[in-house]
Scaffold this motif. Structure first.
Motif, short mmCIF file in Angstrom:
data_model
loop_
_atom_site.label_atom_id
_atom_site.label_comp_id
_atom_site.label_asym_id
_atom_site.label_seq_id
_atom_site.Cartn_x
_atom_site.Cartn_y
_atom_site.Cartn_z
N THR A 75 0.85 -1.19 0.00
CA THR A 75 0.00 0.00 0.00
C THR A 75 0.88 1.24 0.00
OG1 THR A 75 -1.64 -1.23 1.26
CG2 THR A 75 -1.92 1.16 1.16
N ARG A 76 0.92 1.90 -1.13
CA ARG A 76 1.77 3.09 -1.26
C ARG A 76 1.14 4.28 -0.54
NH1 ARG A 76 5.78 3.49 -4.83
NH2 ARG A 76 6.29 1.63 -6.05
N LEU A 77 1.98 5.07 0.11
CA LEU A 77 1.46 6.27 0.77
C LEU A 77 0.90 7.25 -0.25
CD1 LEU A 77 4.15 6.94 3.54
CD2 LEU A 77 1.95 5.78 3.73
N SER A 78 1.46 7.22 -1.45
CA SER A 78 0.98 8.15 -2.48
C SER A 78 -0.46 7.83 -2.90
CB SER A 78 1.90 8.13 -3.69
OG SER A 78 2.01 6.81 -4.19
N ASP A 79 -0.94 6.64 -2.58
CA ASP A 79 -2.31 6.26 -2.92
C ASP A 79 -3.29 6.61 -1.79
OD1 ASP A 79 -1.51 5.28 -5.34
OD2 ASP A 79 -1.26 3.22 -4.63
N LEU A 80 -2.78 7.11 -0.68
CA LEU A 80 -3.65 7.42 0.46
C LEU A 80 -3.83 8.93 0.59
CD1 LEU A 80 -2.08 4.99 3.11
CD2 LEU A 80 -4.11 4.60 1.69
N ASN A 81 -4.93 9.32 1.19
CA ASN A 81 -5.15 10.74 1.50
C ASN A 81 -4.40 11.06 2.79
OD1 ASN A 81 -6.03 13.29 1.98
ND2 ASN A 81 -8.19 12.73 2.31
N LEU A 82 -3.30 11.77 2.65
CA LEU A 82 -2.47 12.06 3.82
C LEU A 82 -2.89 13.35 4.51
CD1 LEU A 82 1.00 10.93 2.40
CD2 LEU A 82 -0.62 9.64 3.80
N ASP A 83 -3.97 13.96 4.03
CA ASP A 83 -4.49 15.14 4.74
C ASP A 83 -5.22 14.74 6.01
OD1 ASP A 83 -3.52 16.75 2.73
OD2 ASP A 83 -5.38 16.62 1.55
N ILE A 84 -5.59 13.48 6.09
CA ILE A 84 -6.22 12.96 7.31
C ILE A 84 -5.34 11.83 7.84
CG2 ILE A 84 -8.58 13.59 6.65
CD1 ILE A 84 -8.98 10.72 5.70
N PRO A 85 -5.47 11.50 9.13
CA PRO A 85 -4.61 10.43 9.68
C PRO A 85 -4.82 9.10 8.96
CG PRO A 85 -5.72 11.63 11.43
CD PRO A 85 -6.34 12.10 10.15
N VAL A 86 -3.74 8.36 8.76
CA VAL A 86 -3.82 7.02 8.20
C VAL A 86 -4.08 6.07 9.38
CG1 VAL A 86 -2.59 5.21 6.97
CG2 VAL A 86 -2.25 7.61 6.34
N VAL A 87 -5.23 5.40 9.36
CA VAL A 87 -5.62 4.55 10.49
C VAL A 87 -5.14 3.12 10.23
CG1 VAL A 87 -7.55 3.71 11.88
CG2 VAL A 87 -7.64 6.01 10.88
N LEU A 88 -4.37 2.58 11.14
CA LEU A 88 -3.85 1.20 11.02
C LEU A 88 -4.38 0.37 12.18
CD1 LEU A 88 -0.09 1.81 10.14
CD2 LEU A 88 -2.01 1.41 8.60
N GLU A 89 -4.98 -0.77 11.82
CA GLU A 89 -5.53 -1.68 12.83
C GLU A 89 -5.15 -3.10 12.48
OE1 GLU A 89 -9.94 -0.89 13.88
OE2 GLU A 89 -9.61 -0.18 11.85
N PRO A 90 -5.17 -4.00 13.44
CA PRO A 90 -4.99 -5.42 13.10
C PRO A 90 -6.26 -5.95 12.46
CG PRO A 90 -5.46 -5.17 15.42
CD PRO A 90 -5.34 -3.78 14.87
N MET A 91 -6.18 -7.14 11.85
CA MET A 91 -7.36 -7.76 11.25
C MET A 91 -8.38 -8.08 12.34
SD MET A 91 -5.92 -10.26 8.26
CE MET A 91 -4.71 -11.17 9.24
#
Lengths: 245, 261
Positions: A75-91
């Motif tokens: 998952t490239r950071l350039s494909d994410l909206n970095l204006d809002i926090p990137v939320v990471l969770e476990p499955m």
């Protein structure tokens, strides 16, 4: 793109936890796993994350990125909206061990319950078989599975309804399809697919296909053909009269 | 397959951390299918304006009993109770209706859009109880291939209608309505013969399809169609409705068919 990005990462274990924010510098070409490693190296050395190949082939770094199951290394950071926090969770479908790491051992226990490959007698005196390429092509797709279990994670039968006792999930329908459609295999898994593995729970959401990092056409090429084989056996007495159609 | 020890708590309806427009697709399906169902129901009960010149609406074909000259067996029979609303469409529309209702693509789409089961991938559902298609009533979705088999003759009649649509009072010709009905049967063919059940019956059931070269060729074509099943499903749904609207407008005199030659 260069600058800082905010990552909201789940910290916790089986007893509970909470999100913690980390701001870290980013650069072109970075993937989410790079950022997690940077945070781990510079800010949170106790952050637990499972990873291995960083090439989308080991299936270890499965997580939920902005709510969708994905491989962190693909998952490239350039494909994410970095204006809002990137939320990471476990499955969410599997028990939490710590932070981004989950216990996926249930999958390996499930795999043992599926009847194994049972080839017919060898075609040649030297003990070899002959397979037409056209027949091998069909099951070849299923061999691409890297067992990242993202399909299991997104499947609502497991994720929402926790039917782990009755339902084996899309990953193992792909596995069963690879065996069941194999030109050499002689084992019969149809009764198990209906009764023990509960293929009827699948309601064709196609979410499993949508999250597959190997682009396996899980729903259309594995699950639906297996459902149709169950229909052949249990719901279509007319098939003997309409042999093809 | 022992249950894993710990699972996450149940979320409330609609809960997700997805930040994209996950609700847009089910909303569009809801609006698209909902509009078609309302229109098709209204049109089926009209029992008029379904024949215009050589054209007949696909909602009303084959017209088994009806008042138009296209009826196979004359007007509405006496054995149908008078207190029941009657229309030739009611005798036939249940076949394509149930074929689409049990279609694998539509199932996945309307479970999300109309039943929120789930509303979208990785979005929480409104209910905890789940039976899927394993038990009554949804176990009847397994009858899809029966409705497929019933759809073959209905489609053949629509093909014949295109031929009939080439014959005007002054002889052979092509009108805009002929082209609309022809496009409709082509789109319906792509939908019906790209169906997952048809794909299975024609070759998917065989583990050694290389031994059946003719079926293998057809299977490969069906697989090609099947890859775009969703598009064919929507295109044919739209073309059926549009064909009915066109014939209806011509029959009502609101629109005059354009005779190409």
């Amino acid at each position: 793109m260069p600058g800082n990005a905010l990552f909201r990462i789940w910290r916790g274990d089986a007893q509970g936890g909470k999100f913690q924010d980390f701001s870290t510098p980013i650069s072109p070409g970075m993937v989410v796993l790079d950022a997690v490693h940077k945070i781990q190296a510079e800010q949170a050395p106790d952050l637990a994350v499972r990873w291995n190949c960083k090439a989308g082939k080991c299936g270890s770094c499965s997580a939920e990125i902005n709510g969708m199951p994905k491989l962190m290394c693909m998952t490239r950071l350039s494909d994410l909206n970095l204006d809002i926090p990137v939320v990471l969770e476990p499955m969410r479908t599997f028990p939490s061990i710590r932070d981004l790491v989950t216990d996926v051992s249930w999958n390996f226990r499930v795999k043992k319950t599926i009847p194994k490959f049972t080839p017919r007698k060898p075609d040649a005196p030297d003990g070899a078989w002959r397979i037409a390429q056209a027949d091998a092509d069909r099951v070849q797709e299923f061999r691409k599975c890297i067992e990242c279990f993202l399909c299991q994670d997104v499947c609502h039968v497991l994720r929402e309804h926790h039917k782990h006792d009755e339902f084996i999930g899309p990953r193992f329908f792909v596995y069963a399809a690879a065996l069941e459609m194999h030109p050499l295999d002689t084992a019969d898994r149809i009764a198990d697919l209906r009764h023990k593995f509960s293929i009827g729970y699948c309601n064709i959401t196609t979410c499993c296909r949508q999250v597959c990092p190997e682009s396996i056409t899980i729903t259309e090429n594995a699950i639906i053909p297996l459902k149709e084989r169950v229909v052949d056996r249990y719901f279509d007495p007319l098939k003997r009269f309409f042999r093809i159609l | 397959m022992a249950h894993p020890d710990i699972v996450w708590d149940k979320n409330h309806f609609g809960q997700t951390r997805r930040s994209d427009l996950w609700w847009l697709s089910p909303l569009l399906v809801f609006l698209g299918l909902g509009t078609f169902i309302v229109y098709a129901t209204w049109a089926a009960f009209q029992n008029k304006y379904y024949v215009s010149g050589p054209y007949i609406s696909p909602f009303y074909s084959p017209e088994i009993f009806g008042d138009s000259p296209r009826a196979w067996f004359g007007p509405e029979p006496a054995w149908i109770p008078r207190f029941l609303p009657y229309s030739p469409a009611l005798l036939i529309l249940w076949i394509p209706g149930l074929f689409r209702f049990t279609c694998y693509y539509y199932r996945g789409a309307y479970y999300k859009a109309f039943w929120a089961d789930p509303p979208a991938c990785a979005v929480s559902e409104p209910r905890t109880h789940y039976r899927g298609e394993r038990t009554f009533p949804l176990i009847f979705q397994n009858l899809h291939r029966y409705f497929l088999r019933l759809s073959y003759p209905v489609w053949l009649v629509l093909v014949y209608d295109v031929w009939r649509a080439c014959w005007f009072k002054d002889g052979f010709g092509i009108g805009l309505g002929t082209l609309i009905l022809a496009v409709n049967v082509v789109l319906l063919a792509c939908y019906i013969f790209g169906c997952h059940a048809f794909r299975h019956l024609i070759g998917g059931a065989l583990d050694q399809i290389s031994r059946h070269p003719a079926r293998r060729r057809i299977y490969n074509c069906v697989t090609c169609l099947n890859g775009n099943h969703k598009k064919w499903a929507w295109a044919s749904l739209g073309s059926v409705a549009f064909s009915d609207i066109y014939v209806r407008l011509c029959a009502m005199g609101i629109w005059h068919d354009w005779r190409i030659f």
